[in-house]
Write a protein that holds these residues in place. Structure first.
Motif, PDB file in Angstrom:
ATOM      1  N   ARG A 103       0.844  -1.194   0.000  1.00  0.00           N
ATOM      2  CA  ARG A 103       0.000   0.000   0.000  1.00  0.00           C
ATOM      3  C   ARG A 103       0.882   1.248   0.000  1.00  0.00           C
ATOM      4  NH1 ARG A 103      -3.349  -3.094  -1.743  1.00  0.00           N
ATOM      5  NH2 ARG A 103      -5.140  -3.856  -0.573  1.00  0.00           N
ATOM      6  N   ALA A 120       1.580   5.473   1.062  1.00  0.00           N
ATOM      7  CA  ALA A 120       1.858   6.113   2.344  1.00  0.00           C
ATOM      8  C   ALA A 120       0.605   6.536   3.082  1.00  0.00           C
ATOM      9  CB  ALA A 120       2.762   7.327   2.119  1.00  0.00           C
ATOM     10  N   ASP A 121      -0.424   6.978   2.354  1.00  0.00           N
ATOM     11  CA  ASP A 121      -1.633   7.487   3.018  1.00  0.00           C
ATOM     12  C   ASP A 121      -2.785   7.488   2.021  1.00  0.00           C
ATOM     13  OD1 ASP A 121      -1.227   9.819   1.399  1.00  0.00           O
ATOM     14  OD2 ASP A 121       0.138  10.598   2.936  1.00  0.00           O
ATOM     15  N   ALA A 122      -3.943   7.986   2.476  1.00  0.00           N
ATOM     16  CA  ALA A 122      -5.146   7.966   1.636  1.00  0.00           C
ATOM     17  C   ALA A 122      -4.976   8.822   0.387  1.00  0.00           C
ATOM     18  CB  ALA A 122      -6.346   8.448   2.440  1.00  0.00           C
ATOM     19  N   ALA A 123      -4.165   9.866   0.502  1.00  0.00           N
ATOM     20  CA  ALA A 123      -3.943  10.717  -0.661  1.00  0.00           C
ATOM     21  C   ALA A 123      -3.026  10.067  -1.682  1.00  0.00           C
ATOM     22  CB  ALA A 123      -3.361  12.062  -0.209  1.00  0.00           C
ATOM     23  N   ASP A 124      -2.255   9.087  -1.239  1.00  0.00           N
ATOM     24  CA  ASP A 124      -1.303   8.392  -2.123  1.00  0.00           C
ATOM     25  C   ASP A 124      -1.362   6.890  -1.810  1.00  0.00           C
ATOM     26  OD1 ASP A 124       0.667   7.837  -3.918  1.00  0.00           O
ATOM     27  OD2 ASP A 124       2.324   8.542  -2.656  1.00  0.00           O
ATOM     28  N   PRO A 125      -2.454   6.210  -2.211  1.00  0.00           N
ATOM     29  CA  PRO A 125      -2.684   4.831  -1.764  1.00  0.00           C
ATOM     30  C   PRO A 125      -1.869   3.768  -2.486  1.00  0.00           C
ATOM     31  CG  PRO A 125      -4.452   5.512  -3.232  1.00  0.00           C
ATOM     32  CD  PRO A 125      -3.577   6.722  -3.025  1.00  0.00           C
TER      33      PRO A 125
END
Length: 369
Positions: A88, A90-95
């Protein structure tokens, strides 16, 4: 030169029936060479960064991968291969995984050797295979620990650059690096499953070790012997009789189809180097109703040498080790002849290299450093 097919993309979901019906594969020009990553020879997968779904050791299982559609465990479908979890971002903005993200496994080869070709087999990984793979190699002590191989300063040589692969396919790669290696690093981008890894090539035996042994099996795969040609490989490979140890079942040896003519079968082997054979073992273990009836052994010195008799045509018993003391000239090749057909489990040729043979082993070892 035979063209190597390239496969990319996912396969179709399993449709039922024969799981190999839509498998993508082809004959590859290097698969007749010894598999340096054969677990039976002593190869191993010594580390991996992730094996959440399926164990890394499956990569080197000699048998072809199996698939059972209803075989589920606590982590999901049980797969016959090495499978990592989904990566996956780093975060929801960069899944999504970063471009460089990958999983890896370290493979210890059974012996130092030159790699001529690799097969990264994704059988049964139809939509969960890696998008790309890469393979690197290094030369170290065979007993090197994973932390030694992963330390800063270790030189890794690229054998296969980052390349797209296909799911449910035998992804083959020719290698043209003329050096000896002991360990591989298999990378998969960004994650996924690989069923098997085959590393075909030539053993380059350590001459210091063979010198210390003095007398050893001149035809054994782990010492640098190999099968060059054979009359029939219908049931199994002529490499099997020169594997380490005793056979454990009928399929562990070399068995030919039943002859319906007046001919006979044969297998030609190249020895580790020019040497003098002093003792011969021919084992028909597990071949009971299908052992070869008689065997003869010929030798020659050099590619163009005349064949001479090491062992005359001799009756064989089923499921038995046969031992013979011989007194013959030096040889570089032998030819095992079986009459009229049948199975041979193991062939052992105990002896020592000549001075010239030992010198050639040293020069080859140094040239491939």
């Amino acid at each position: 030169m035979t063209a190597i097919p390239r496969y990319t993309g996912a396969a179709q979901p399993y449709p039922g029936g024969d799981p190999y019906a839509d498998y993508r594969g082809a004959d590859l020009p290097f698969t007749g060479l010894v598999d340096l990553a054969d677990r039976r020879l002593g190869a191993g997968v010594i580390a991996a960064n992730d094996e959440f779904f399926a164990e890394r050791e499956n990569l080197l299982v000699p048998e072809r991968p199996e698939f059972r559609a209803e075989h589920f465990g606590h982590k999901g479908q049980v797969m016959d291969g090495w499978e990592t979890r989904r990566r996956r971002g780093a975060d929801a903005a960069d899944p999504h995984p970063a471009d460089a993200d990958h999983d890896w496994a370290l493979i210890r080869l059974a012996a130092p050797g030159i790699v001529r070709g690799l097969v990264v087999d994704t059988a049964h990984f139809r939509g969960n295979h890696p998008q790309q793979i890469a393979v690197e190699a290094t030369c170290a002590r065979l007993s090197a620990a994973p932390e030694d191989l992963l330390a800063d300063g270790v030189e890794w040589t690229e054998l296969v650059p980052r390349t797209a692969v296909g799911g449910h396919a035998a992804n083959g790669f020719e290698v043209a690096v003329e050096r000896r290696f002991t360990h591989l690093r298999l990378k998969q981008f960004p994650d996924g499953g690989i069923a098997r890894l085959r590393v075909h090539g030539e053993v380059v035996p350590d001459p210091a070790w063979l010198t210390a042994l003095g007398t050893f099996d001149l035809v054994a795969l782990e010492n640098g012997g190999t099968a060059e040609d054979v009359s029939d490989r219908f049931y199994s490979s002529p490499l099997n009789p020169i594997l380490p140890g005793t056979s454990r079942r009928m399929g562990d040896g070399w068995e030919t189809r039943r002859r319906r003519d007046k001919g006979h079968d044969w297998a030609r082997y190249r020895l580790a180097g020019q040497g003098t054979v002093r003792a011969v073992e021919i084992d028909t273990g597990y071949y009971k109703g299908n052992a070869a009836g008689w065997a003869a052994l010929l030798g020659r010195d050099g590619e163009d040498g005349e064949w001479f008799e090491i062992l005359p045509r001799t009756a064989l018993q089923p499921d038995t080790v046969h031992r013979f003391v011989v007194d013959v000239p030096p040889a570089t090749h032998v030819r095992l002849e079986t009459y009229p057909d049948g199975g041979i489990a193991r062939l052992r040729l105990w002896g020592s290299p000549t001075d010239a043979g030992a010198d050639r082993l040293v020069r080859r070892w140094e040239a491939l450093a």
